[in-house]
Structure formats: structure tokens, C-alpha cells
Scaffold this motif. Structure first.
Motif, PDB file in Angstrom:
ATOM      1  N   GLY A   6       5.239  92.192 -47.412  1.00  0.00           N
ATOM      2  CA  GLY A   6       4.126  91.340 -47.810  1.00  0.00           C
ATOM      3  C   GLY A   6       4.538  90.106 -48.578  1.00  0.00           C
ATOM      4  N   LEU A   7       5.829  89.805 -48.602  1.00  0.00           N
ATOM      5  CA  LEU A   7       6.350  88.671 -49.366  1.00  0.00           C
ATOM      6  C   LEU A   7       5.956  87.347 -48.711  1.00  0.00           C
ATOM      7  CD1 LEU A   7       8.307  87.735 -51.686  1.00  0.00           C
ATOM      8  CD2 LEU A   7      10.124  87.773 -49.947  1.00  0.00           C
ATOM      9  N   ASP A   8       5.435  86.419 -49.495  1.00  0.00           N
ATOM     10  CA  ASP A   8       5.208  85.049 -49.045  1.00  0.00           C
ATOM     11  C   ASP A   8       6.374  84.175 -49.493  1.00  0.00           C
ATOM     12  OD1 ASP A   8       2.755  85.697 -47.930  1.00  0.00           O
ATOM     13  OD2 ASP A   8       1.632  85.177 -49.739  1.00  0.00           O
ATOM     14  N   VAL A   9       6.725  83.170 -48.655  1.00  0.00           N
ATOM     15  CA  VAL A   9       7.902  82.343 -48.933  1.00  0.00           C
ATOM     16  C   VAL A   9       7.562  80.873 -48.741  1.00  0.00           C
ATOM     17  CG1 VAL A   9      10.285  81.819 -48.284  1.00  0.00           C
ATOM     18  CG2 VAL A   9       9.455  84.188 -48.201  1.00  0.00           C
ATOM     19  N   VAL A  10       8.023  80.053 -49.699  1.00  0.00           N
ATOM     20  CA  VAL A  10       7.989  78.594 -49.561  1.00  0.00           C
ATOM     21  C   VAL A  10       9.421  78.121 -49.338  1.00  0.00           C
ATOM     22  CG1 VAL A  10       7.508  76.388 -50.694  1.00  0.00           C
ATOM     23  CG2 VAL A  10       5.951  78.326 -51.017  1.00  0.00           C
ATOM     24  N   LEU A  11       9.670  77.510 -48.189  1.00  0.00           N
ATOM     25  CA  LEU A  11      10.984  76.936 -47.885  1.00  0.00           C
ATOM     26  C   LEU A  11      10.970  75.465 -48.301  1.00  0.00           C
ATOM     27  CD1 LEU A  11      11.505  78.411 -44.286  1.00  0.00           C
ATOM     28  CD2 LEU A  11      12.326  79.339 -46.469  1.00  0.00           C
ATOM     29  N   VAL A  12      11.848  75.094 -49.216  1.00  0.00           N
ATOM     30  CA  VAL A  12      11.854  73.741 -49.767  1.00  0.00           C
ATOM     31  C   VAL A  12      12.865  72.880 -49.009  1.00  0.00           C
ATOM     32  CG1 VAL A  12      12.125  72.339 -51.844  1.00  0.00           C
ATOM     33  CG2 VAL A  12      11.251  74.685 -52.022  1.00  0.00           C
ATOM     34  N   GLU A  13      12.398  71.734 -48.536  1.00  0.00           N
ATOM     35  CA  GLU A  13      13.314  70.789 -47.899  1.00  0.00           C
ATOM     36  C   GLU A  13      14.418  70.377 -48.871  1.00  0.00           C
ATOM     37  OE1 GLU A  13      10.566  68.319 -44.695  1.00  0.00           O
ATOM     38  OE2 GLU A  13      10.873  67.494 -46.717  1.00  0.00           O
ATOM     39  N   VAL A  14      15.566  70.018 -48.327  1.00  0.00           N
ATOM     40  CA  VAL A  14      16.659  69.479 -49.134  1.00  0.00           C
ATOM     41  C   VAL A  14      16.360  68.001 -49.395  1.00  0.00           C
ATOM     42  CG1 VAL A  14      19.112  68.908 -49.186  1.00  0.00           C
ATOM     43  CG2 VAL A  14      18.354  71.116 -48.259  1.00  0.00           C
ATOM     44  N   PRO A  15      16.126  67.594 -50.648  1.00  0.00           N
ATOM     45  CA  PRO A  15      15.777  66.199 -50.931  1.00  0.00           C
ATOM     46  C   PRO A  15      17.028  65.311 -51.003  1.00  0.00           C
ATOM     47  CG  PRO A  15      15.689  67.474 -52.948  1.00  0.00           C
ATOM     48  CD  PRO A  15      16.040  68.448 -51.849  1.00  0.00           C
ATOM     49  N   TRP A  16      17.554  65.031 -49.838  1.00  0.00           N
ATOM     50  CA  TRP A  16      18.766  64.209 -49.742  1.00  0.00           C
ATOM     51  C   TRP A  16      18.592  63.325 -48.506  1.00  0.00           C
ATOM     52  CZ3 TRP A  16      24.373  66.633 -49.852  1.00  0.00           C
ATOM     53  CH2 TRP A  16      25.318  65.612 -50.061  1.00  0.00           C
ATOM     54  N   THR A  17      17.818  62.288 -48.667  1.00  0.00           N
ATOM     55  CA  THR A  17      17.333  61.525 -47.508  1.00  0.00           C
ATOM     56  C   THR A  17      18.362  60.583 -46.908  1.00  0.00           C
ATOM     57  OG1 THR A  17      16.401  59.819 -48.967  1.00  0.00           O
ATOM     58  CG2 THR A  17      14.963  61.657 -48.339  1.00  0.00           C
ATOM     59  N   THR A  18      19.499  60.417 -47.552  1.00  0.00           N
ATOM     60  CA  THR A  18      20.567  59.577 -46.985  1.00  0.00           C
ATOM     61  C   THR A  18      21.648  60.405 -46.311  1.00  0.00           C
ATOM     62  OG1 THR A  18      21.672  59.553 -49.145  1.00  0.00           O
ATOM     63  CG2 THR A  18      20.183  57.725 -48.654  1.00  0.00           C
ATOM     64  N   HIS A  19      21.460  61.704 -46.261  1.00  0.00           N
ATOM     65  CA  HIS A  19      22.467  62.600 -45.690  1.00  0.00           C
ATOM     66  C   HIS A  19      21.931  63.148 -44.371  1.00  0.00           C
ATOM     67  CE1 HIS A  19      26.023  65.089 -45.844  1.00  0.00           C
ATOM     68  NE2 HIS A  19      25.320  66.198 -45.745  1.00  0.00           N
ATOM     69  N   ALA A  20      22.536  62.737 -43.254  1.00  0.00           N
ATOM     70  CA  ALA A  20      22.021  63.087 -41.925  1.00  0.00           C
ATOM     71  C   ALA A  20      21.928  64.594 -41.703  1.00  0.00           C
ATOM     72  CB  ALA A  20      22.877  62.429 -40.844  1.00  0.00           C
ATOM     73  N   PRO A  21      22.930  65.408 -42.080  1.00  0.00           N
ATOM     74  CA  PRO A  21      22.786  66.858 -41.877  1.00  0.00           C
ATOM     75  C   PRO A  21      21.602  67.441 -42.640  1.00  0.00           C
ATOM     76  CG  PRO A  21      25.092  66.294 -42.191  1.00  0.00           C
ATOM     77  CD  PRO A  21      24.311  65.057 -42.497  1.00  0.00           C
ATOM     78  N   ALA A  22      21.342  66.933 -43.849  1.00  0.00           N
ATOM     79  CA  ALA A  22      20.197  67.436 -44.613  1.00  0.00           C
ATOM     80  C   ALA A  22      18.890  67.093 -43.915  1.00  0.00           C
ATOM     81  CB  ALA A  22      20.213  66.852 -46.025  1.00  0.00           C
ATOM     82  N   MET A  23      18.792  65.891 -43.389  1.00  0.00           N
ATOM     83  CA  MET A  23      17.574  65.498 -42.697  1.00  0.00           C
ATOM     84  C   MET A  23      17.387  66.299 -41.410  1.00  0.00           C
ATOM     85  SD  MET A  23      16.289  63.519 -44.842  1.00  0.00           S
ATOM     86  CE  MET A  23      14.896  62.872 -43.921  1.00  0.00           C
ATOM     87  N   GLU A  24      18.498  66.615 -40.742  1.00  0.00           N
ATOM     88  CA  GLU A  24      18.407  67.451 -39.543  1.00  0.00           C
ATOM     89  C   GLU A  24      17.930  68.854 -39.899  1.00  0.00           C
ATOM     90  OE1 GLU A  24      21.364  69.260 -36.058  1.00  0.00           O
ATOM     91  OE2 GLU A  24      22.031  67.568 -37.292  1.00  0.00           O
ATOM     92  N   TYR A  25      18.461  69.390 -40.984  1.00  0.00           N
ATOM     93  CA  TYR A  25      18.025  70.710 -41.450  1.00  0.00           C
ATOM     94  C   TYR A  25      16.535  70.703 -41.786  1.00  0.00           C
ATOM     95  CZ  TYR A  25      17.498  74.659 -44.697  1.00  0.00           C
ATOM     96  OH  TYR A  25      17.062  75.784 -45.336  1.00  0.00           O
ATOM     97  N   ASN A  26      16.097  69.662 -42.481  1.00  0.00           N
ATOM     98  CA  ASN A  26      14.675  69.570 -42.841  1.00  0.00           C
ATOM     99  C   ASN A  26      13.785  69.539 -41.606  1.00  0.00           C
ATOM    100  OD1 ASN A  26      15.406  69.492 -45.528  1.00  0.00           O
ATOM    101  ND2 ASN A  26      15.242  67.275 -45.709  1.00  0.00           N
ATOM    102  N   ALA A  27      14.267  68.839 -40.571  1.00  0.00           N
ATOM    103  CA  ALA A  27      13.474  68.743 -39.341  1.00  0.00           C
ATOM    104  C   ALA A  27      13.327  70.105 -38.659  1.00  0.00           C
ATOM    105  CB  ALA A  27      14.117  67.735 -38.393  1.00  0.00           C
ATOM    106  N   LEU A  28      14.283  71.004 -38.896  1.00  0.00           N
ATOM    107  CA  LEU A  28      14.238  72.329 -38.275  1.00  0.00           C
ATOM    108  C   LEU A  28      13.415  73.335 -39.067  1.00  0.00           C
ATOM    109  CD1 LEU A  28      18.039  72.611 -37.327  1.00  0.00           C
ATOM    110  CD2 LEU A  28      16.136  72.146 -35.757  1.00  0.00           C
ATOM    111  N   LEU A  29      13.150  73.037 -40.345  1.00  0.00           N
ATOM    112  CA  LEU A  29      12.471  74.018 -41.197  1.00  0.00           C
ATOM    113  C   LEU A  29      11.057  74.334 -40.709  1.00  0.00           C
ATOM    114  CD1 LEU A  29      13.342  73.263 -44.936  1.00  0.00           C
ATOM    115  CD2 LEU A  29      13.947  75.276 -43.591  1.00  0.00           C
ATOM    116  N   GLY A  30      10.358  73.326 -40.202  1.00  0.00           N
ATOM    117  CA  GLY A  30       8.988  73.554 -39.759  1.00  0.00           C
ATOM    118  C   GLY A  30       8.901  74.596 -38.659  1.00  0.00           C
ATOM    119  N   SER A  31       9.803  74.490 -37.671  1.00  0.00           N
ATOM    120  CA  SER A  31       9.781  75.467 -36.577  1.00  0.00           C
ATOM    121  C   SER A  31      10.176  76.855 -37.071  1.00  0.00           C
ATOM    122  CB  SER A  31      10.706  75.012 -35.447  1.00  0.00           C
ATOM    123  OG  SER A  31      12.041  74.874 -35.913  1.00  0.00           O
TER     124      SER A  31
END
Length: 407
Positions: free
Chosen positions: A127-152
Motif C-alpha cells: 500500500g506504499l505511495d511513492v513520489v519520484l523526484v526529477e533530478v534538477p540538473w537541467t544542463t546535464h543531458a543524461p539527467a534530462m533523459e532520465y527525467n523524461a523516462l520517469l513519467g512512463s
């Protein structure tokens, strides 16, 4: 509620932390939330002179964040122990910065580690609820790619009984630079106060979607930046230069030194000065210069509300000589002259006039070695003393000179 994260969530000495702003908002919105976790203090580096303290300690400080933590390889906290010890209703998971940045783990692998972490935690705490937090590193391409995958990933893991949502911490987030322009980090990744507010807003918006509290109010309000402790500033004036020394507020890494020469406005004399002292050179003898100091944390300068108190610096030799005034009485006036005294910036004379009207004391300051005492009553006696005043001290009074003013 269990908050799991790395240095961005942990915060270091002198920071508020985004958890502070999230907690304050949740309390204001009426949410009955208890933060849990094995840690309470902010990060303090090894050998640091500071005690671990936040900019404002008045919030629920429990957390499970650690400086340098990661999710894909040897996490610093035992996930199973966290789940079975605290049995949280909600987990805010804010990991991935170190995996994607310093460890260079591919975004897909970090995503897989995140998925495995959530699925295993559900086994321990159904019954655990989870909030997945984006990595706030908008100049780092791998971080932005990871953030784009979090929604799915969140969509795939979300169920009516065990909900998963994403905190869009990277939206509107501005990475700082060493240019003093408004931004959200004080270095390449760590949030300053502005950044902490933005992350808190993203997390509490996501929590509101789970029915915990209300969305964060807009427009966002950013408190003045830290470090939030006022430096204690002292000065020592010498013959040709002055020295400033000050205390180091918790979390400060450098300082801006500001100078004002009356009546000119304040000007920055030094930017990001690394030491807790500063030698003032190239200033004119006798002229008064005001100084104040502002602390910095990385690229971010503290708000002017925590500038140090102003101190005044005046340089020049100390005065040791005694003036030798000469008095000349005229019609209802007395003229004073004396030789210049080495190191004098100004002269003070004190005259006591006795006449039939009584006793009158006059004290004046002049910047040249002469003065005129006017409107002296006829048939009075004037007694005068003079002393030289330098940048750093006042010399001895002269011997008293006496003159009678006749009609």
C-alpha cells in the motif's frame, strides 16, 4: 513520510533544505504529516569548524538523505531496513544525481534501479505511495533523459492501491553560474534557497495529487539567500593601510567586501574573497572609508539583510606633537594660528571667554592650523587650548594661551 535522497535533499550546514519549505507548506495547508528517518542534521564536511545546523531549525528534520548517495550501486541506506523500521505511508524518492553525473550510469540503468527500489519497497510495505523526484540538473543531458523516462515509469507502477507520481523538480529550474545573476544553485548541482523552494513546490504539488496537503502557492516567494548568520566585522587602521577581519558564518565559502567613501555610493572592493581577512590599500590618509562584508556560499551571495555591521577605516600616522598656538586680539575677535602638526587631519580648539556677561565655552573643529573667534564681548578674557586630531588618535592639548579683548 520518508524522504530518501542525496546531497540535494540532505542539504549542508547553513542551508534551509527543500524539506524545510515542504514541511512548512504542509503544516500551513493542514496536512498531518510526520517526517521519519534515521538522520536529522545537515551535512558538515570532515574537519569542519561548524556544528551541523540549518538556517532555521524549526521544522521536522527527520530524513533518510545522505551526501553522495546513489540508487544503482551500494546505496548508503539499507532500503529494507528503512521500510521495515519506519513503515512509511509515503516515500519521496530523490536519488539519481550521483549515478547520472559522477558515476556516469546510463539513464536506462538508473531507471531500472529506481523501479527495482520501488517494487521491493512495496513488498515490505504494501500500500506504499511513492513520489519520484526529477533530478534538477537541467544542463546535464543524461539527467534530462532520465527525467523524461520517469513519467512512463510512474504510469507503469501506478495502481489504485499503490500510487506513484512524479515531482517535476526540473521544470523552470535554472542552473547557477558564477555571474551573480538570479539562479537556483550555488554550484553545479546543489540548490540555494531559490532552488530549495522550487524543489519543495514540485514535491508538495505531487503530494497534493496523492491527497496529501495542497499545491504550493504561486507565484513562488523566495526568502533572502544565506548564509543567514551576520559576520562580525572588526578593523585595524595603520599608517598606510587598514586590515579587516570577520567571523565566518556557517556554510560560507567566500566573501564580498564593499567600500563607501562619503558621499559616494557603495562599491564592491573584492568579490568572492576566500579568506576571513582583507588588507585595505591605496586609500588616502585622513579620509574616512566605510566597509561591510557579505558572505557567499559558492556562487550565491547572501542577502543584504545579513551584511556585517559597517566599520570605518582611516589611515595615517599617530599624532604625538602638541600645537603651539599664537593669539592675536582685535576688535571683538581673537585670531589663532599655529604650526601644522605631523599626522593631523583636523584641529580642535576650546575657548573659554569670561566677561561681565558670564562664562562662555566654545569648542570647534577646523581643518587648517588657524581659526578666528568672533563676537567676543569687549573687555573680556579668552583662554584657548588646541590639539591635533589624526586618523587614529588625538594628540595632547596645547598649553593654555590667554588674551584680553578690549574695546
Amino acid at each position: 513520510m520518508l524522504v530518501v535522497g542525496d546531497s540535494i535533499t540532505h542539504a549542508s550546514v547553513g542551508d534551509y533544505s527543500w524539506r524545510y519549505f515542504a514541511w512548512r507548506h504542509l503544516q500551513a495547508s493542514g496536512a498531518r504529516v510526520d517526517f521519519v528517518g534515521p538522520r536529522q542534521d545537515p551535512y558538515v564536511g570532515e574537519g569542519s569548524p561548524w556544528t551541523p545546523q540549518y538556517a532555521d531549525p524549526h521544522f521536522d528534520q527527520d530524513h533518510a538523505a545522505a551526501w553522495g548517495d546513489r540508487i544503482s550501486y551500494l546505496p548508503m541506506h539499507d532500503r529494507e531496513a528503512l521500510m521495515t523500521t519506519y513503515r512509511p505511508d509515503v516515500v519521496v524518492l530523490a536519488l539519481g544525481t550521483n549515478d547520472l553525473g559522477w558515476m556516469r550510469v546510463p539513464p536506462a540503468d538508473v531507471l531500472a534501479a529506481t523501479r527495482a527500489w520501488v517494487e521491493a519497497s512495496r513488498t515490505d510495505v504494501p500500500g506504499l505511495d511513492v513520489v519520484l523526484v526529477e533530478v534538477p540538473w537541467t544542463t546535464h543531458a543524461p539527467a534530462m533523459e532520465y527525467n523524461a523516462l520517469l513519467g512512463s515509469l510512474a504510469t507503469h507502477l501506478d495502481t489504485p492501491e499503490e500510487r506513484v507520481t512524479v515531482a517535476r523538480a526540473a521544470e523552470g529550474y535554472t542552473m547557477g553560474r558564477d555571474d551573480d545573476l538570479p539562479a537556483d544553485t550555488y554550484d553545479q548541482v546543489h540548490p540555494n534557497t531559490r532552488g530549495q523552494v522550487r524543489i519543495a513546490a514540485a514535491v508538495t504539488d505531487a503530494l497534493a495529487g496523492l491527497g496529501v496537503g495542497l499545491p504550493y502557492p504561486r507565484p513562488l516567494v523566495f526568502p533572502a539567500e544565506g548564509p543567514r548568520v551576520v559576520p562580525v566585522l572588526e578593523q585595524h587602521s595603520g599608517e598606510q593601510e587598514g586590515t579587516l577581519r570577520w567571523s565566518v558564518p556557517p556554510g560560507a565559502t567566500s566573501f564580498d567586501v564593499w567600500m563607501r567613501e562619503h558621499p559616494a555610493p557603495w562599491q564592491r572592493r573584492a568579490r568572492a574573497h576566500p579568506a576571513a581577512s582583507y588588507v585595505v590599500t591605496g586609500i588616502e590618509p585622513c579620509q574616512a572609508y566605510d566597509f561591510r562584508v557579505l558572505a557567499r556560499k559558492g556562487w550565491t551571495v547572501a542577502g543584504h539583510d545579513v551584511a556585517s555591521p559597517v566599520v570605518r577605516v582611516r589611515v595615517g600616522p599617530k599624532v604625538t606633537e602638541r600645537p603651539r598656538p599664537r593669539l592675536r586680539a582685535g576688535a571683538r575677535q581673537v585670531r589663532l594660528r599655529w604650526e601644522s602638526v605631523d599626522g593631523a587631519c583636523q584641529y580642535r580648539f576650546r575657548a573659554v571667554t569670561r566677561s561681565q556677561r558670564g562664562r562662555v565655552v566654545t569648542s570647534k573643529v577646523v581643518d587648517r592650523p588657524r581659526a578666528v573667534l568672533r563676537r567676543v564681548p569687549a573687555d573680556s578674557v579668552v583662554r584657548v587650548r588646541v590639539r591635533a586630531e589624526g586618523a587614529r588618535n588625538a594628540g595632547p592639548w596645547s598649553r593654555t594661551r590667554v588674551r584680553r579683548v578690549r574695546r
